[in-house]
Scaffold this active site. Structure first.
Site, PDB file in Angstrom:
ATOM      1  N   GLU A   1      -7.899   2.757  -4.161  1.00 59.17           N
ATOM      2  CA  GLU A   1      -7.722   1.451  -4.784  1.00 59.17           C
ATOM      3  C   GLU A   1      -8.635   0.441  -4.092  1.00 59.17           C
ATOM      4  OE1 GLU A   1      -3.932  -1.166  -6.246  1.00 59.17           O
ATOM      5  OE2 GLU A   1      -3.925  -0.495  -4.167  1.00 59.17           O
TER       6      GLU A   1
ATOM      7  N   CYS B   1      -1.822  -5.057  -8.685  1.00 58.44           N
ATOM      8  CA  CYS B   1      -1.501  -3.617  -8.650  1.00 58.44           C
ATOM      9  C   CYS B   1      -1.738  -2.939  -9.989  1.00 58.44           C
ATOM     10  CB  CYS B   1      -0.046  -3.419  -8.221  1.00 58.44           C
ATOM     11  SG  CYS B   1       0.291  -3.913  -6.520  1.00 58.44           S
TER      12      CYS B   1
ATOM     13  N   GLU C   1       6.825  -0.423  -5.140  1.00 59.16           N
ATOM     14  CA  GLU C   1       5.675  -0.476  -6.043  1.00 59.16           C
ATOM     15  C   GLU C   1       4.428  -0.451  -5.172  1.00 59.16           C
ATOM     16  OE1 GLU C   1       3.343  -3.562  -8.733  1.00 59.16           O
ATOM     17  OE2 GLU C   1       5.385  -3.248  -9.465  1.00 59.16           O
TER      18      GLU C   1
ATOM     19  N   SER D   1       0.824  -1.210   0.000  1.00 60.17           N
ATOM     20  CA  SER D   1       0.000   0.000   0.000  1.00 60.17           C
ATOM     21  C   SER D   1       0.858   1.260   0.000  1.00 60.17           C
ATOM     22  CB  SER D   1      -0.912   0.011   1.229  1.00 60.17           C
ATOM     23  OG  SER D   1      -0.158   0.230   2.407  1.00 60.17           O
TER      24      SER D   1
END
Length: 535
Positions: A400, A302, A268, A247
């Site tokens: 997200e 992701c 990432e 996250s």
């Protein structure tokens, strides 16, 4: 191991219908660095909620022990010729393909994903292993560059491994994001300490077992398990470079810790990725690609698409092709290729998905398909969901979701689409669909995302291991894959050798002149070098 209170004894408890052989679990668990009394963690399969494995836990002190072991092994590994490292990676390539059936079962049982999504991890590891095995000499060989005085100054750039790399791997791609990042660091000459998510520790332990079978020296890769605030924080504070996937909020904490110690971090983080369908795109083709882009890995990816942006000239035709395809997706818990979409991995993810959908509906969104929890298939299954008319103040519009949910939005033209896509705080991945490839390229470079796929969702970029992969804005920093991926775990050393010094032609002769004279000579030399086109 000292068991936790809720741990099931597989030898005596009749409830223990174990999905993985407990003896095999105990064998793999020997790779965990742990201490007496540290305890164990019980995992359950998200597919059925059946007990899966008891994994020993590490303490923060165990992290220090693991890092120390790796440092000892890494000194010898750093002196191993590049071709020797490459041989290990090529052996990993063959072994992961040969033994894919067993690891596919393991990935599915731990994460709940469909088998085709699990296979993406096997293919990715093979691609990464082969790429760096074949390219390590090109990436890391000493490189000569032009020196200060052409012909007299020889400059060579060397790359050295940073030492010990900490890989903090998430649960959504347990093989790819543990073993893939480990292979890159190993190719650079580093040792690695991996901290997998507790839910998917077995996959990481299987990967370490595979590395040893491939010929990796003992001690060079160590595994620690445990929570983020304790074990994870200690790992970040102990290694020479951190590779973290997770996250944005946790990524900021990792970056702060690494920054205080002046060590590198590859992060990432989250994405709110968009897919744009231009007015000249073929609706059926774009719809087929969008289904894969949105619902691969149950949306727990992701780089998967959570926002579909439709040119108004193609919106109706696209939705007429897209929505029936989404409804036709098969849910299932089988360890085979019968299902298109698997389970969510945790109750927390199911709750997040439901909260995002319910919030959007309460604010006026419309369900085109899905929005249904499916406990009849398994405890954490949720139907692939498409929503329209999602207002900008809905959580689904900005945060997200990380599940099988996508929103659709109509726009007037390309500029309007770009404003919508770039309006997010995230910038990880994007997708553009158009019959005009040149138009697709022009749009792609105007999108604020680290990767953009034209006429594909995410596979084209992710699978192109020679190219860097990563995000901008709140989606992270640093890159995996390509030269940037392997260079991130090295430091550069520049060695400049001045020739002719003992023959009277070095810089010393120039400096021996009066300052006014040598600066005039050097100014003339600079003008000549520019006229000759030298860099």
């Amino acid at each position: 191991m000292t068991p936790d209170a809720d741990v099931i004894d597989p030898e005596v408890d009749p409830r223990a219908t174990w999905a993985v052989d407990p003896q095999e679990v105990r064998r793999l668990a020997e790779h965990v660095v742990t201490s007496p009394g540290a305890g164990v963690h019980l995992t359950r399969s998200p597919l059925t909620d059946a007990p899966l494995a008891q994994v020993p836990l590490s303490t923060p002190e165990d992290v220090g022990s693991a890092v120390a072991r790796v440092r000892l092994a890494q000194r010898l590994w750093a002196r191993t010729p590049l071709r020797g490292r490459a041989r290990v990676l090529l052996r990993v390539h063959d072994l992961v393909l040969d033994r894919q059936s067993e690891v596919l079962d393991l990935i599915q049982l731990e994460s709940g994903k469909a088998r085709a999504s699990a296979y993406e991890e096997v293919a990715d590891v093979a691609l990464v292993a082969r790429h760096y095995a074949r390219g390590v000499e090109r990436y890391l060989a000493p490189r000569r560059v032009r020196g200060l005085v052409p012909g007299l100054t020889g400059v060579t750039i060397h790359r050295h491994p940073v030492g010990v790399v900490g890989v903090v791997a998430p649960w959504n791609y347990p093989l790819t994001l543990a073993l893939g990042d480990t292979l890159t660091a190993l190719a650079a000459g580093n040792g690695v300490v991996v901290k997998p998510d507790l839910q998917t520790s077995l996959t990481t332990l299987w990967a370490v077992d595979l590395l040893l079978e491939a010929g990796l020296p003992e001690g060079l890769v160590q595994v620690v398990t445990g929570d983020g605030p304790g074990v994870g924080a200690r790992l970040v504070d102990s290694v020479d470079h951190v590779v973290f996937t997770g996250s944005t909020a946790t990524g900021r904490t990792v970056a702060e810790s690494a920054g205080r110690r002046l060590v590198g971090a590859t992060l990432e983080l989250g994405g709110k990725n968009a897919l744009y369908v231009a007015d000249d795109a073929a609706p059926d083709i774009a719809a087929e690609g969008a289904v894969r882009a949105c619902f691969a890995n149950t949306g727990q990816l992701c780089v998967s698409v959570e926002r579909i942006v439709l040119h108004e000239g193609v919106a109706d035709a696209f939705l007429a092709a897209f929505v029936p395809r989404v409804r036709a997706l098969r849910l299932g818990a089988g360890l085979d290729y019968s299902a298109d979409v698997g389970s969510l991995t945790s109750a927390a993810q199911l709750e997040r998905v439901q909260d995002h959908v319910e919030d959007a509906l309460a604010r006026g969104a419309t369900v085109l398909t899905g929005a249904v929890h499916r406990p009849d298939v398994g405890p954490l299954f949720y139907e692939p969901t498409v929503l329209s008319d999602v207002p900008p103040d809905a959580v689904l519009s900005t945060e997200e979701t990380f599940g099988p949910v996508v929103s659709v939005q109509r726009v007037r033209d390309d500029d309007d689409a770009l404003a919508v896509i770039n309006g997010s705080d995230h910038g990880l991945n994007a997708s553009v669909w158009t019959a005009d490839v040149a138009r697709g390229r022009r749009l792609a470079v105007r999108i604020e995302a680290g990767t953009v796929n034209v006429n594909d969702g995410y596979t084209a970029v992710w699978g192109s291991t020679a190219a860097p992969m990563g995000g901008v804005k709140d989606s992270g920093l640093g890159r995996r894959h390509g030269a940037e991926g392997i260079w991130s775990t090295t430091w550069t050393q520049t060695v400049a050798v001045q020739r002719g010094t003992h023959g009277g032609w070095g810089l010393g002769r120039l400096y021996a002149l009066p300052a006014e004279r040598w600066t005039r000579v050097f100014t003339g030399a600079l003008r000549v070098m520019k006229a000759l086109g030298l860099r």
